[in-house]
Structure formats: structure tokens, C-alpha cells
Design a protein around this motif. Sequence first.
Motif, PDB file in Angstrom:
ATOM      1  N   GLY A   1     -16.451  -6.936  17.776  1.00  0.00           N
ATOM      2  CA  GLY A   1     -16.475  -7.129  16.334  1.00  0.00           C
ATOM      3  C   GLY A   1     -16.902  -8.536  15.947  1.00  0.00           C
ATOM      4  O   GLY A   1     -17.980  -8.998  16.311  1.00  0.00           O
ATOM      5  N   TRP A   2     -16.013  -9.238  15.231  1.00  0.00           N
ATOM      6  CA  TRP A   2     -16.315 -10.537  14.643  1.00  0.00           C
ATOM      7  C   TRP A   2     -16.769 -11.574  15.676  1.00  0.00           C
ATOM      8  O   TRP A   2     -17.842 -12.171  15.540  1.00  0.00           O
ATOM      9  N   THR A   3     -15.969 -11.808  16.687  1.00  0.00           N
ATOM     10  CA  THR A   3     -16.321 -12.823  17.677  1.00  0.00           C
ATOM     11  C   THR A   3     -17.539 -12.397  18.483  1.00  0.00           C
ATOM     12  O   THR A   3     -18.408 -13.220  18.801  1.00  0.00           O
ATOM     13  N   PHE A   4     -17.623 -11.138  18.818  1.00  0.00           N
ATOM     14  CA  PHE A   4     -18.801 -10.628  19.524  1.00  0.00           C
ATOM     15  C   PHE A   4     -20.066 -10.917  18.726  1.00  0.00           C
ATOM     16  O   PHE A   4     -21.092 -11.344  19.284  1.00  0.00           O
ATOM     17  N   ALA A   5     -20.012 -10.704  17.409  1.00  0.00           N
ATOM     18  CA  ALA A   5     -21.186 -10.933  16.565  1.00  0.00           C
ATOM     19  C   ALA A   5     -21.577 -12.409  16.557  1.00  0.00           C
ATOM     20  O   ALA A   5     -22.760 -12.756  16.626  1.00  0.00           O
ATOM     21  N   HIS A   6     -20.588 -13.311  16.476  1.00  0.00           N
ATOM     22  CA  HIS A   6     -20.890 -14.737  16.518  1.00  0.00           C
ATOM     23  C   HIS A   6     -21.490 -15.127  17.865  1.00  0.00           C
ATOM     24  O   HIS A   6     -22.410 -15.954  17.935  1.00  0.00           O
ATOM     25  N   ASP A   7     -20.980 -14.536  18.936  1.00  0.00           N
ATOM     26  CA  ASP A   7     -21.498 -14.892  20.250  1.00  0.00           C
ATOM     27  C   ASP A   7     -22.918 -14.369  20.446  1.00  0.00           C
ATOM     28  O   ASP A   7     -23.715 -14.985  21.161  1.00  0.00           O
ATOM     29  N   GLN A   8     -23.235 -13.266  19.822  1.00  0.00           N
ATOM     30  CA  GLN A   8     -24.621 -12.798  19.844  1.00  0.00           C
ATOM     31  C   GLN A   8     -25.516 -13.819  19.140  1.00  0.00           C
ATOM     32  O   GLN A   8     -26.658 -14.058  19.548  1.00  0.00           O
ATOM     33  N   GLY A   9     -24.996 -14.433  18.070  1.00  0.00           N
ATOM     34  CA  GLY A   9     -25.738 -15.485  17.392  1.00  0.00           C
ATOM     35  C   GLY A   9     -25.951 -16.698  18.279  1.00  0.00           C
ATOM     36  O   GLY A   9     -27.025 -17.314  18.274  1.00  0.00           O
TER      37      GLY A   9
ATOM     38  N   TYR B   1     -12.224   9.927   9.533  1.00  0.00           N
ATOM     39  CA  TYR B   1     -13.452   9.130   9.551  1.00  0.00           C
ATOM     40  C   TYR B   1     -13.139   7.645   9.381  1.00  0.00           C
ATOM     41  O   TYR B   1     -12.105   7.265   8.798  1.00  0.00           O
ATOM     42  N   ALA B   2     -14.065   6.795   9.846  1.00  0.00           N
ATOM     43  CA  ALA B   2     -13.903   5.349   9.704  1.00  0.00           C
ATOM     44  C   ALA B   2     -15.248   4.677   9.926  1.00  0.00           C
ATOM     45  O   ALA B   2     -16.260   5.338  10.205  1.00  0.00           O
ATOM     46  N   PHE B   3     -15.234   3.364   9.831  1.00  0.00           N
ATOM     47  CA  PHE B   3     -16.455   2.567   9.928  1.00  0.00           C
ATOM     48  C   PHE B   3     -16.315   1.501  11.007  1.00  0.00           C
ATOM     49  O   PHE B   3     -15.223   1.018  11.282  1.00  0.00           O
ATOM     50  N   GLY B   4     -17.444   1.132  11.585  1.00  0.00           N
ATOM     51  CA  GLY B   4     -17.471  -0.031  12.463  1.00  0.00           C
ATOM     52  C   GLY B   4     -17.480  -1.292  11.616  1.00  0.00           C
ATOM     53  O   GLY B   4     -17.909  -1.276  10.462  1.00  0.00           O
ATOM     54  N   TRP B   5     -17.028  -2.391  12.210  1.00  0.00           N
ATOM     55  CA  TRP B   5     -16.929  -3.653  11.470  1.00  0.00           C
ATOM     56  C   TRP B   5     -17.511  -4.801  12.284  1.00  0.00           C
ATOM     57  O   TRP B   5     -17.188  -4.942  13.459  1.00  0.00           O
ATOM     58  N   ASP B   6     -18.375  -5.572  11.679  1.00  0.00           N
ATOM     59  CA  ASP B   6     -19.005  -6.768  12.248  1.00  0.00           C
ATOM     60  C   ASP B   6     -20.166  -6.462  13.187  1.00  0.00           C
ATOM     61  O   ASP B   6     -21.125  -7.216  13.253  1.00  0.00           O
ATOM     62  N   SER B   7     -20.072  -5.400  13.954  1.00  0.00           N
ATOM     63  CA  SER B   7     -21.166  -5.032  14.848  1.00  0.00           C
ATOM     64  C   SER B   7     -21.202  -3.506  14.978  1.00  0.00           C
ATOM     65  O   SER B   7     -20.333  -2.813  14.470  1.00  0.00           O
ATOM     66  N   ASP B   8     -22.204  -3.007  15.659  1.00  0.00           N
ATOM     67  CA  ASP B   8     -22.366  -1.564  15.822  1.00  0.00           C
ATOM     68  C   ASP B   8     -21.263  -1.021  16.727  1.00  0.00           C
ATOM     69  O   ASP B   8     -21.221  -1.307  17.914  1.00  0.00           O
TER      70      ASP B   8
ATOM     71  N   VAL C   1     -22.400  -4.594   9.569  1.00  0.00           N
ATOM     72  CA  VAL C   1     -22.710  -5.572  10.601  1.00  0.00           C
ATOM     73  C   VAL C   1     -23.158  -6.906  10.004  1.00  0.00           C
ATOM     74  O   VAL C   1     -23.546  -6.991   8.835  1.00  0.00           O
ATOM     75  N   VAL C   2     -23.107  -7.930  10.862  1.00  0.00           N
ATOM     76  CA  VAL C   2     -23.584  -9.256  10.477  1.00  0.00           C
ATOM     77  C   VAL C   2     -24.392  -9.836  11.624  1.00  0.00           C
ATOM     78  O   VAL C   2     -24.002  -9.721  12.782  1.00  0.00           O
ATOM     79  N   ASN C   3     -25.528 -10.438  11.294  1.00  0.00           N
ATOM     80  CA  ASN C   3     -26.418 -11.038  12.282  1.00  0.00           C
ATOM     81  C   ASN C   3     -26.440 -12.550  12.054  1.00  0.00           C
ATOM     82  O   ASN C   3     -27.165 -13.050  11.188  1.00  0.00           O
ATOM     83  N   TRP C   4     -25.657 -13.281  12.837  1.00  0.00           N
ATOM     84  CA  TRP C   4     -25.514 -14.722  12.627  1.00  0.00           C
ATOM     85  C   TRP C   4     -26.668 -15.529  13.215  1.00  0.00           C
ATOM     86  O   TRP C   4     -26.821 -16.723  12.906  1.00  0.00           O
ATOM     87  N   GLY C   5     -27.472 -14.928  14.084  1.00  0.00           N
ATOM     88  CA  GLY C   5     -28.511 -15.673  14.776  1.00  0.00           C
ATOM     89  C   GLY C   5     -29.418 -16.498  13.873  1.00  0.00           C
ATOM     90  O   GLY C   5     -29.622 -17.696  14.112  1.00  0.00           O
TER      91      GLY C   5
ATOM     92  N   ASP D   1     -25.731  -5.951   6.799  1.00  0.00           N
ATOM     93  CA  ASP D   1     -26.385  -4.649   6.676  1.00  0.00           C
ATOM     94  C   ASP D   1     -25.363  -3.553   6.965  1.00  0.00           C
ATOM     95  O   ASP D   1     -24.307  -3.804   7.574  1.00  0.00           O
ATOM     96  N   LEU D   2     -25.677  -2.361   6.527  1.00  0.00           N
ATOM     97  CA  LEU D   2     -24.903  -1.170   6.888  1.00  0.00           C
ATOM     98  C   LEU D   2     -25.832  -0.300   7.710  1.00  0.00           C
ATOM     99  O   LEU D   2     -26.873   0.146   7.217  1.00  0.00           O
ATOM    100  N   ILE D   3     -25.466  -0.061   8.975  1.00  0.00           N
ATOM    101  CA  ILE D   3     -26.382   0.597   9.904  1.00  0.00           C
ATOM    102  C   ILE D   3     -25.743   1.832  10.543  1.00  0.00           C
ATOM    103  O   ILE D   3     -24.549   2.070  10.390  1.00  0.00           O
ATOM    104  N   LYS D   4     -26.553   2.552  11.279  1.00  0.00           N
ATOM    105  CA  LYS D   4     -26.133   3.727  12.056  1.00  0.00           C
ATOM    106  C   LYS D   4     -25.353   4.727  11.190  1.00  0.00           C
ATOM    107  O   LYS D   4     -24.274   5.202  11.555  1.00  0.00           O
TER     108      LYS D   4
END
Length: 383
Positions: A66-74, A256-263, A277-281, A311-314
Amino acid sequence: MTDLSKRALMRLAGAAGVIATAALVGCGKKEEPPPPAPAPAPQAEAPKPEPLKAAWVYVGPVGDAGWTFAHDQGRKAVEAHFGDKVVTTFVEKVPEGADAERVIRDLAQQGNKIIFATSFGFMEAMLKVAAEFPDVKFEHATGYKTADNMRIYDASFYQDTCMAGVIAGHMTKTNTLGFVGSFPIPEVLRNINAFMLGAQSVNPKVKMKVVWVNTWFDPPKEADAAQSLVNQGADVLLQNTDSTAVLQTAEKNGKYAFGWDSDMSAFAPNAHLASAVVNWGPYYIKAIEELMNGTWKVERTVWGVKEGLNDLIKIADIVPEAAKKRIEEIKAGLKDGSFEPFTGPIVDNTGKERLAKDQKADRAWKDSVDFFVKGIEGKVPGK
């Protein structure tokens, strides 16, 4: 031939030999190559500039999905973009408070020239350390305080949650939505309210319940909160927490539910409706480029769908076409500025008007959200 004649011929032959030898010697001297010029001394290569050192401070583990994973992708996007011009490092699972101050100070002492603190609760610790290291640039995610060498960056998650709300309003059968909240701060309250407003825009009968966990990442707590919401009749869930626990709890319960911060679609394929999702890169690359070229300045940067940060994806196949069409319209409106999720009239759940008809919320309004909109049950803690 007389002896006299023979002697004369021998003298002539000897003279000719001497002349020929002299000629040969003279020619040989002309053909000798000049001595080689001395080789120039090899020039020393210019030393390579030292790589810029950049560091990240994470509140959760990089594997939280989620959140930290997305920042680390950045962070990894920075490495890919700059190559050996930048050396990155990170510290994960840093508690908000005194531990954060110690970690940030240590990273500054290690020679990092720019440090990113990626959680709201790191604000005061970073502010204190920034005063001690005026030559280091400090960047704080989601906060509101700055200094001469400290600035703010943020994402517009409420844009994602508004679109998720449109899907939830179409998909709910009980007309009851559930939200797992982390902390009752404006950042989170914006997301909760936008989710509700999006749902109400397509389903005026919908209502919502909120359970607070007072943590960003604690999978067991998140799962318990999600189960509580399901037990209260919620059949579509969203969260402002960092693990996959809420989505997986929905899957176990046939909801039902949603993913948060990443796919997060792979973690609960039957429950997953979409991922916010969020793309910090792009922002991290921008910040480091500004430091390198001397244009870094103190400011607040808030990006969203328009800038490609959110964005809202998938979106799942089971989501109705009407919902998908509306989401495309919202995305287009967010990009060209014609759509704002917080447009009046907005009334809180006590009946008080919070935004007048046709008025669009400005940044100050969004930063001070401390209420639930109409249709959300309960009170904001501390209010």
C-alpha cells in the motif's frame, strides 16, 4: 694493352668506386627517419562528481502493498532515472514521534542532501531536525508546516475516493457502505467525505459507517474493523490504511472493497472493485532535479489526477457500464478543471451547511475539514 694503359684504367675504376660509395653514403643519410617525438604525458581523467545522496523515511514496511510500497516504487523510479548520479537509501517501519527524529537526524549526519519523510506524523520531528541542518533539503508528505529548507508535497486521494464512491453507490445492495479510518485528520476526513459524496451522486439512499483504528498499518486491527463493518450491514468497504486486510476481509465475507495506494487486485480478485493508486515517482524525480540544478524552493505541491499522481485503476468487469462512463467523465473533468468533488451545497451530518450551492472548495477549506457529510453515521472523534 701496355702497362701504362692498364694502370690508367685501374685508377679511373678506383675513383669511380669512391664516388659511387660516397653517393651511396650520402643517399643513406637522406633516408634516415628523424628521431621520434617524445610521447605526450597522459592527461589525468577529471574526477567523477560524487553522487547525490537521497533518503526516505517510511512509517510502514516496504512490503505493505500500500502506502509505503507506493513510496518505495517512487524511490526506485529515482534510481532508474538518475542512474549513478544518485544514491538512495531508506529506513522502514519508523514510529511517528521521537524515533522519527532520531532516524531523520541520523540520515542527515550520513550526508544525505535531501530527505523525504512520508507520513503526516513525521512533521514535527522533521521540522526540528531541519533547523539543525540548513544545508540539507527536507520534504514532508501530507503535512502543513514549512521551514527555510523544508517543504510539503501531497496527493489528492479524495479524487480517487470520489470515483470509488460512484462505483460503491452502484454496487451496494444494502445501501450501507463501510470505511476503515486511520486518524481523524483533514487528510483522512476528506477521503471519507468524498467517498460518500461520490456514492450519493448516483444513489441518494446510501449511508455509511466508519470505524477508526488509530494506526496507518496494523493488519489485524484493520481486519477486525472491516469485519465489524460487515457485521453492521456494510457490503462495500474502503479504507485509509496501508495493508490489504480490509480487501481480504471483504473477500472472506463475500463483500466488495477497493485497493488503496497501489494495485491490490491480486489479493482479493472476487472482492476487488478498483484500486485507488498514487504514483510518487514523477514528484520525487522533480524534487531531485530541482536540487541538482539549484531551483529547489520552499513551496507546497499538491498533485492529483491532472498531474498523473492519482488514479483509479483496474475497475472490475462486474462494475456497471454507467459507473465506468461516469468515472471517465470525472477523470476528464479533473484534468481540465471543470470538476471538483467538493462543490456545494455540502451539508454535514448535523444539518449544518459547510459549503454554499455551486461554490467550489479551495485549499484552505480542504485543509480544515473536521466533519462528516450528511449520510455518514456518528461523530468525528474529538469533535
